[in-house]
Enzyme design. Sequence first.
Site, PDB file in Angstrom:
ATOM      1  N   ASN A 189       0.774   4.093   0.702  1.00 33.39           N
ATOM      2  CA  ASN A 189       0.707   5.302   2.186  1.00 33.39           C
ATOM      3  C   ASN A 189       1.532   4.159   3.206  1.00 33.39           C
ATOM      4  OD1 ASN A 189      -0.898   3.530   2.791  1.00 33.39           O
ATOM      5  ND2 ASN A 189      -2.364   5.921   3.239  1.00 33.39           N
ATOM      6  N   CYS A 190       1.914   2.966   3.401  1.00 34.87           N
ATOM      7  CA  CYS A 190       2.685   2.444   4.104  1.00 34.87           C
ATOM      8  C   CYS A 190       3.930   2.408   4.208  1.00 34.87           C
ATOM      9  CB  CYS A 190       2.021   1.146   3.887  1.00 34.87           C
ATOM     10  SG  CYS A 190       3.250  -0.136   5.211  1.00 34.87           S
ATOM     11  N   ASP A 191       3.776   2.912   6.078  1.00 38.03           N
ATOM     12  CA  ASP A 191       4.901   3.690   6.009  1.00 38.03           C
ATOM     13  C   ASP A 191       6.833   2.786   5.833  1.00 38.03           C
ATOM     14  OD1 ASP A 191       4.430   5.783   6.931  1.00 38.03           O
ATOM     15  OD2 ASP A 191       4.338   5.384   9.560  1.00 38.03           O
ATOM     16  N   ILE A 247       0.501  -1.024   0.233  1.00 38.76           N
ATOM     17  CA  ILE A 247       0.017  -0.263  -0.417  1.00 38.76           C
ATOM     18  C   ILE A 247       0.668   1.302   0.294  1.00 38.76           C
ATOM     19  CG2 ILE A 247      -1.855   1.186   1.142  1.00 38.76           C
ATOM     20  CD1 ILE A 247      -3.176  -1.733   2.195  1.00 38.76           C
ATOM     21  N   LYS A 301       7.009   2.571   2.083  1.00 42.99           N
ATOM     22  CA  LYS A 301       7.598   3.435   1.632  1.00 42.99           C
ATOM     23  C   LYS A 301       9.421   3.440   1.761  1.00 42.99           C
ATOM     24  CE  LYS A 301       4.409   7.269   2.970  1.00 42.99           C
ATOM     25  NZ  LYS A 301       4.133   8.472   3.661  1.00 42.99           N
TER      26      LYS A 301
END
Length: 121
Positions: free
Chosen positions: A10-12, A8, A15
């Site tokens: 926007n998952c840290d 996903i 990223k």
Amino acid sequence: MNITVYGIANCDTVKKARAWLDERGLAYHFHDFRKAGVPAQRLDAWTAAVGWEKLVNRQGTTWRKLEPARQAAVRDEAAAQRLMQAEPSVVKRPVVEWPGGRTTVGFDASAWEALADGRRR
């Protein structure tokens, strides 16, 4: 075969993983679970490679928000796959398919370094 990163956007952790690949100049394809869903045929391959228990993120917010009965129903591969298809954010991220058929779950820089070194040769 190229590297494919599933997760996903926007998952840290995703990223961090994508930044790690970018910093090393490693090309990859990104498959966003929110936009494209969890591909059923890949899910079969992942559970065969790493086991369904490793794929279900029982530490994440999505899991914690599930009804206790729904959590308790995840007792085998079929139930886990149904849940991951219905709730893509319950999949531990990122899932990465590396050249040579290796699949990893989560981000581990030291393990990835060895995989990346093998790819560069």
